[in-house]
Design a protein around this motif. Structure first.
Motif, PDB file in Angstrom:
ATOM      1  N   GLN A 141     -45.637  84.372  17.195  1.00 51.01           N
ATOM      2  CA  GLN A 141     -44.546  84.156  18.134  1.00 51.01           C
ATOM      3  C   GLN A 141     -43.209  84.029  17.432  1.00 51.01           C
ATOM      4  O   GLN A 141     -42.163  84.238  18.018  1.00 51.01           O
ATOM      5  CB  GLN A 141     -44.803  82.896  18.965  1.00 51.01           C
ATOM      6  N   GLU A 142     -43.228  83.640  16.180  1.00 52.83           N
ATOM      7  CA  GLU A 142     -41.972  83.462  15.464  1.00 52.83           C
ATOM      8  C   GLU A 142     -42.198  83.736  13.986  1.00 52.83           C
ATOM      9  O   GLU A 142     -43.308  83.723  13.497  1.00 52.83           O
ATOM     10  CB  GLU A 142     -41.436  82.042  15.659  1.00 52.83           C
ATOM     11  N   VAL A 158     -45.758  77.397   9.093  1.00 53.95           N
ATOM     12  CA  VAL A 158     -46.470  76.759  10.197  1.00 53.95           C
ATOM     13  C   VAL A 158     -46.551  75.266   9.924  1.00 53.95           C
ATOM     14  O   VAL A 158     -47.103  74.847   8.909  1.00 53.95           O
ATOM     15  CB  VAL A 158     -47.883  77.347  10.369  1.00 53.95           C
ATOM     16  N   ILE A 163     -49.301  77.242  15.425  1.00 55.57           N
ATOM     17  CA  ILE A 163     -48.568  78.409  15.910  1.00 55.57           C
ATOM     18  C   ILE A 163     -49.504  79.248  16.763  1.00 55.57           C
ATOM     19  O   ILE A 163     -50.709  79.324  16.513  1.00 55.57           O
ATOM     20  CB  ILE A 163     -48.021  79.247  14.729  1.00 55.57           C
ATOM     21  N   ASN A 164     -48.957  79.862  17.801  1.00 50.51           N
ATOM     22  CA  ASN A 164     -49.729  80.773  18.633  1.00 50.51           C
ATOM     23  C   ASN A 164     -49.693  82.170  18.020  1.00 50.51           C
ATOM     24  O   ASN A 164     -48.619  82.700  17.729  1.00 50.51           O
ATOM     25  CB  ASN A 164     -49.171  80.820  20.055  1.00 50.51           C
ATOM     26  N   LEU A 211     -54.605  79.621  19.070  1.00 51.90           N
ATOM     27  CA  LEU A 211     -53.733  78.632  18.448  1.00 51.90           C
ATOM     28  C   LEU A 211     -54.282  78.307  17.066  1.00 51.90           C
ATOM     29  O   LEU A 211     -55.433  77.881  16.935  1.00 51.90           O
ATOM     30  CB  LEU A 211     -53.672  77.356  19.295  1.00 51.90           C
ATOM     31  N   PRO A 280     -43.978  71.184  17.276  1.00 51.13           N
ATOM     32  CA  PRO A 280     -44.612  71.634  18.518  1.00 51.13           C
ATOM     33  C   PRO A 280     -45.991  71.025  18.712  1.00 51.13           C
ATOM     34  O   PRO A 280     -46.574  70.437  17.797  1.00 51.13           O
ATOM     35  CB  PRO A 280     -44.706  73.153  18.317  1.00 51.13           C
ATOM     36  N   ASN A 281     -46.505  71.170  19.944  1.00 47.27           N
ATOM     37  CA  ASN A 281     -47.879  70.788  20.297  1.00 47.27           C
ATOM     38  C   ASN A 281     -48.177  69.312  20.040  1.00 47.27           C
ATOM     39  O   ASN A 281     -49.288  68.943  19.656  1.00 47.27           O
ATOM     40  CB  ASN A 281     -48.888  71.665  19.543  1.00 47.27           C
ATOM     41  N   THR A 302     -45.081  69.059  23.609  1.00 46.08           N
ATOM     42  CA  THR A 302     -43.896  69.712  23.063  1.00 46.08           C
ATOM     43  C   THR A 302     -44.127  71.208  22.893  1.00 46.08           C
ATOM     44  O   THR A 302     -45.227  71.660  22.593  1.00 46.08           O
ATOM     45  CB  THR A 302     -43.502  69.111  21.705  1.00 46.08           C
ATOM     46  N   GLY A 303     -43.047  71.976  23.084  1.00 46.84           N
ATOM     47  CA  GLY A 303     -43.094  73.417  22.915  1.00 46.84           C
ATOM     48  C   GLY A 303     -42.750  73.822  21.491  1.00 46.84           C
ATOM     49  O   GLY A 303     -42.630  72.976  20.595  1.00 46.84           O
ATOM     50  N   PRO A 304     -42.559  75.128  21.252  1.00 46.59           N
ATOM     51  CA  PRO A 304     -42.257  75.604  19.893  1.00 46.59           C
ATOM     52  C   PRO A 304     -41.002  74.984  19.296  1.00 46.59           C
ATOM     53  O   PRO A 304     -40.899  74.838  18.080  1.00 46.59           O
ATOM     54  CB  PRO A 304     -42.088  77.121  20.084  1.00 46.59           C
ATOM     55  N   ASP A 305     -40.027  74.618  20.145  1.00 45.04           N
ATOM     56  CA  ASP A 305     -38.794  74.006  19.642  1.00 45.04           C
ATOM     57  C   ASP A 305     -38.863  72.486  19.621  1.00 45.04           C
ATOM     58  O   ASP A 305     -37.848  71.815  19.426  1.00 45.04           O
ATOM     59  CB  ASP A 305     -37.598  74.452  20.480  1.00 45.04           C
TER      60      ASP A 305
END
Length: 609
Positions: A141-142, A158, A163-164, A211, A280-281, A302-305
């Motif tokens: 994803q990033e 990571v 990370i997804n 994940l 995240p997570n 929490t999300g990626p940010d």
């Protein structure tokens, strides 16, 4: 003549357990036979079914194993294989062409040892669909591209939140395929990585994802690939290189945004950071000591940010209350952290027709003027509600000393229009708004003529903390009557009537701002404008009174009255600060002891000619 000596013969040809050696070691009965099937996870057109038969932890040879399947389209080449000397058995299987890929297919193996039956069942996916030249992609994803050995290789760092990883399975002719298991493989220390799920199953668009989460203390580089077998063909994705970084976190914090007054419902937001980097997570638990707040959900992820959010609900009919607390807590890399915010909250629902009025002067001079109004509801008034104001001005030097203003028992409110800088001559507009029972009402915009001619400056000064936050600021924060003493960083800049010690004084130069950070809370004061300044004759002390826009944790802006006293050591450029800020409603901020920090070489205090 010697007689031939007759010798007896003992038959002891070695055989595997449990047959024993019949003439020396008697046959030992099997007590606990166990059969275990290997799990191939997926069978595409053809595959191998294998396993092992043991009894009392020893391999059993020469026994027949009976195999069966829940899928009629699946055929065993040998449904009754015989175990070898290691207890192993195997046979090839095939699936009829055109059989859709389906999950939940069972394979069962049964065997009987000394009249005792053993069995095992596995569940897998099986099918045989046509796929011409399968193509498998894998994308994070990033990430970013880093040049290594004259090739572009994707390197992604990571953190502990993971990370997804996602990709797609495509066939050149048939297009995307659904229901196909894609297997992830990791090159490196696989003990430091968790993949959820593995394998991943493609959806209707051929997309799949998993994940990847590093274990705590992981600090290494690994390579991830995916592979799939479909239609008898195997495809492997290009590799992705991941830098695992789940080392100990020195400064985990939770930042809480300030939603402002809560009328019936609002959105609670914030961020989880570790050494200033998003995490995240992470599961964040939201709670309150008050029973008027309900969080939906109370557990936010929490999300990626590193951000999280939740809706907060106030029960209908709840009177407005001040200083209602809510807390966000989480465990970050083994460390428990939390942050608490205070708000005004309620839900007045008896109001079906809220009305807001706003009265402003037609014109004001340098002294400003009064701004008043009233909040009504049906046939009654609405007390204790905050009314916010928005001023449309080109100079940004006009303030209201109470923003928001709080309604009284009779629903009235009042505030004062303050001209923060002489030399303002313009037309401004003022709009008031508030929320009652979840419904927003407003009044205005009202037009006001401002006529405040320029005046001379008594002195000028430039003072700062070198443009950066400096540690060691001991600050007392009082919100809704609750006092808290904290230590954090302070970044402050004050420029009045001139940016350099040489040349004349310019009344148009008027700005001060400062930001205080502590334990995830941010108090930011910007667009500061003076109402008065003074300096001593020696050029070592400067005093300022003024107004500034203050925001607490990204909440709605409020007008703060600010008092600053700065003492400058002209030899070392060290400045001693005393600060007091008050929004005249709920919040004050002040230095407990004078804050001492190094100023820049450009700092000065001097009189005006």
């Amino acid at each position: 003549m010697k007689k031939n000596k007759r010798t007896s013969q003992i038959d002891c040809r070695p055989t595997n357990f449990p047959n024993g050696c019949a003439d020396i070691f008697p046959h030992k009965l099997c007590n606990n036979p166990v059969i275990q099937l290997d799990n191939p996870i997926n069978i595409s057109c053809e595959g191998l079914i294998a396993g092992v038969l043991k009894c009392d932890l020893q391999p059993v040879s020469g026994e027949v194993v009976k195999l069966s399947s829940s899928l009629s389209a699946l055929t065993f080449d040998n449904p009754n294989p015989v175990t070898d000397k290691r207890g192993r058995f195997s046979t090839t299987v095939s699936v009829a062409d055109g059989t859709p890929v389906q999950g939940g297919v069972t394979i069962q193996a049964r065997a009987v040892v000394d009249s005792k039956e053993a069995s095992d069942t596995i569940m897998l996916r099986a099918g045989c669909i046509q796929c011409t030249d399968p193509v498998l992609t894998l994308n994070p994803q990033e990430g970013f591209l880093r040049k290594r050995e004259n090739a572009l290789e994707q390197i992604i760092t990571v953190g502990c939140g993971g990370i997804n990883l996602a990709g797609r399975l495509d066939c050149e002719v048939e297009g995307p395929l659904a229901g196909v298991p894609v297997l992830f493989s990791v090159e490196g220390n696989t003990q430091n990585v968790l993949l959820i799920p593995n394998p991943a199953i493609t959806d209707a668009n051929g997309d799949y994802s998993t994940l990847l989460v590093p274990y705590f203390s992981a600090d290494e580089t690994v390579t991830v690939r995916t592979s799939v077998t479909v239609g008898g063909n195997t495809a492997v994705s290009d590799p992705i290189t991941l830098q695992l970084d789940c080392r100990e976190c020195d400064a985990p914090i939770i930042e809480l945004d300030n939603p402002g007054p809560i009328s019936c419902e609002a959105t609670i937001t914030g961020r989880v950071l570790c050494d200033e980097a998003p995490v995240p997570n992470i599961v964040v638990f939201l709670s309150s000591t008050s029973d008027i707040l309900t969080f939906q959900p109370s557990l936010a992820k929490t999300g990626p940010d590193g951000s999280f959010s939740s809706e907060v609900i106030v029960e209908a009919g709840t009177p407005v209350q001040e200083g209602v607390d809510y807390t966000a807590s989480a465990t970050i890399h083994g460390t428990s952290v939390s942050n608490t915010n205070l708000v005004r909250a309620g839900c007045v629902t008896s109001c079906t027709n809220p009305r807001l009025s706003l009265d402003t002067p037609e014109a004001v001079g340098c002294e400003g003027g009064a701004v008043t109004g009233r909040l009504l509801c049906d046939d009654g008034t609405v007390p204790n509600e905050p009314v916010f104001f928005e001023i449309d001005t080109t100079s940004e030097d006009v303030f209201l000393d109470h923003n928001p203003a709080i309604t009284k028992e009779d629903g009235t409110f009042s505030t004062n229009l303050v001209i923060g800088e002489v030399g303002v001559e313009e037309t401004i507009t003022i709009t008031a708004s508030t929320t009652v029972g979840g419904e927003t009402v407003s009044a205005g915009p009202n037009t006001v003529e401002v006529d405040c001619p320029s005046q001379d400056c008594p002195c000028k000064f430039r003072l700062d903390t070198q443009g950066n936050p400096q540690p060691g600021a001991n600050i007392r924060i009082t919100r809704f009557g609750q006092q808290q003493d904290v230590t954090g960083t302070l970044n402050i800049t004050v420029v009045q009537c001139g940016a350099s010690p040489t040349g004349g004084c310019n009344p148009a130069v008027d700005n001060f701002n400062f930001t205080f950070n502590a334990r995830g809370d941010t108090f930011q004061f910007t667009r500061g404008r003076r109402t008065s300044i003074s300096c001593n004759e020696e050029g070592t002390i400067a005093k300022l009174q003024g107004e500034a826009h203050g925001r607490i944790n990204n909440g709605p802006p409020r007008t703060f009255q600010v008092s600053i006293t700065a003492t400058l050591d002209a030899v070392t450029d060290v400045i001693t600060w005393e600060i007091f800020a008050d929004d005249l409603t709920t919040t004050t901020l002040e230095t407990i002891v004078p804050f001492v920090a190094q100023g820049s070489p450009q700092t000065f205090i001097t009189s005006c000619p």
